[in-house]
Design a protein around this motif. Structure first.
Motif, short mmCIF file in Angstrom:
data_model
loop_
_atom_site.label_atom_id
_atom_site.label_comp_id
_atom_site.label_asym_id
_atom_site.label_seq_id
_atom_site.Cartn_x
_atom_site.Cartn_y
_atom_site.Cartn_z
N ASP A 15 -1.52 19.25 9.65
CA ASP A 15 -2.14 19.99 8.56
C ASP A 15 -3.45 20.61 9.01
O ASP A 15 -4.13 20.12 9.90
N ARG A 56 -6.86 21.80 7.13
CA ARG A 56 -7.63 21.73 5.88
C ARG A 56 -8.81 22.67 5.98
O ARG A 56 -9.51 22.72 6.98
N GLN A 100 -9.84 25.22 -2.19
CA GLN A 100 -9.44 24.28 -1.15
C GLN A 100 -8.01 24.60 -0.73
O GLN A 100 -7.16 24.89 -1.59
N ASP A 102 -4.69 23.48 2.04
CA ASP A 102 -4.11 22.60 3.05
C ASP A 102 -2.81 23.23 3.52
O ASP A 102 -1.90 23.48 2.72
N GLU A 117 0.37 22.60 5.75
CA GLU A 117 1.10 21.53 6.42
C GLU A 117 2.36 22.06 7.06
O GLU A 117 3.13 22.82 6.45
N TYR A 165 -0.98 14.57 -1.08
CA TYR A 165 -2.05 15.17 -0.27
C TYR A 165 -2.84 16.21 -1.07
O TYR A 165 -4.04 16.36 -0.87
N TRP A 166 -2.14 16.90 -1.97
CA TRP A 166 -2.86 17.83 -2.84
C TRP A 166 -3.87 17.07 -3.70
O TRP A 166 -5.01 17.49 -3.87
N MET A 177 -6.90 16.09 -1.78
CA MET A 177 -7.73 17.26 -1.52
C MET A 177 -8.52 17.63 -2.77
O MET A 177 -9.70 17.97 -2.70
N ALA A 183 -1.76 23.82 -1.80
CA ALA A 183 -1.02 23.17 -0.71
C ALA A 183 0.08 24.12 -0.26
O ALA A 183 0.86 24.62 -1.07
#
Length: 305
Positions: A64, A66, A74, A76, A78, A94-95, A98, A117
């Motif tokens: 990932d 970031r 924000q 990410d 992946e 993961y979202w 974050m 994401a």
């Protein structure tokens, strides 16, 4: 270089995760997020992960990037190479990390910014969707109105991608064509003529492959990944076969169907135990056996007694 894997973690991180080439990352993001000239992202700050080790464990296939965008958004990115049936749950997890990490203790909720994401998948994941790019938000079940625009999860499935019209290629299509590996050098050169960022990416790729140190590191990483999955596949098959044999012997007494089922379960248990002994992560064991965390922890207790 034939069959060059542009999703190789070393290469992908150097291409889109380096501040020296943040213009390429912005091109990728603006293309995927379909921004116009007025609303496009103009700057990006990467989360420093240079000290993270490259390991051959459960996080092997997860890469990932970031970053924070110029308006506070924000993001990410992946890359997932190997099929994973719980991709939606993992992406949401993961979202959520974050999103929640934006606020320090006591901070106001109004300071929260949008979190996006983006999952770049080398396999088919959404069985009921035909498009290669699918976006998920938080919507009202009846009216389909958004509750908030703070959540946005993208799935980009490379196998589903087909370039329909080279003359009208969009930035998002150019990038997916590049990463998909489906197109020849000549076709990529034609795409690069219409998309400056792809031209720069192809030039960087050539430089990367001409660097003996970088190329050697890439080849070693590819070999390690191949060997790792070959080993795990053989390990899993051996455990399943052993479990099936034991289960079948018991099944002669209790019925063939029951024996097969027990053999399969016992095989899975043996695979999980072998993976625990090899110090594999619980997440990886769950992904490859279907056992939940509680079942795996129980097996861990048994082998440590």
């Amino acid at each position: 270089m034939e069959n060059f894997n542009r999703l190789n973690d070393l290469y992908f991180k150097k291409l889109l995760g380096d501040k020296k080439r943040k213009n390429l990352t912005l091109s990728f993001l603006n293309g995927i997020l379909n921004t116009d000239d007025e609303n496009c992202f103009t700057d990006i700050s990467f989360l420093d992960k240079d000290n993270e080790p490259l390991t051959l464990d459960g996080k092997l296939s997860k890469l990932d990037i970031r970053a924070d965008l110029n308006d506070g958004t924000q993001v990410d990115i992946e890359v997932q190479v190997c099929p994973f049936k719980l991709m939606a749950e993992r992406s949401l997890y993961y979202w959520s990390k974050m999103y929640s990490e934006q606020l320090e203790k006591g901070a106001e909720y109004k300071k929260l910014k949008k979190a996006i994401a983006i999952n770049l998948l080398a396999f088919d994941y959404l069985e009921d969707e035909q498009d290669w790019h699918n976006i998920y938000n938080l919507l009202n079940e009846k009216s389909h109105k958004k509750l908030t625009d703070h959540i946005e999860i993208h799935f980009l499935e490379l196998p589903k991608f087909t370039l329909k019209d080279m003359r009208k290629i969009r930035a998002s299509e150019a990038w997916i064509a590049y990463f998909s590996g489906k197109y020849s050098k000549e076709e990529l050169e034609e795409i690069a003529m219409k998309t400056p960022a792809i031209k720069e990416a192809v030039e960087f790729e050539d430089t990367f492959l001409q660097d003996k140190i970088e190329r050697r590191a890439y080849e070693q990483r590819e070999k390690a990944i191949r060997d790792y999955y070959s080993y795990m596949s053989a390990f899993k098959e051996e455990g399943l076969q052993q479990g099936l044999q034991e289960g079948l012997q018991q099944g002669l007494q209790r019925g063939l169907q029951q024996g097969l089922q027990q053999g399969l379960q016992e095989g899975i248990r043996k695979v999980a135990i072998n993976l625990l002994k090899a110090n594999m992560s619980i997440d990886f064991i769950s992904q490859n056996t279907g056992l939940n965390e509680q079942e795996i922890l129980h097996l861990q207790q048994l082998i440590t007694k």
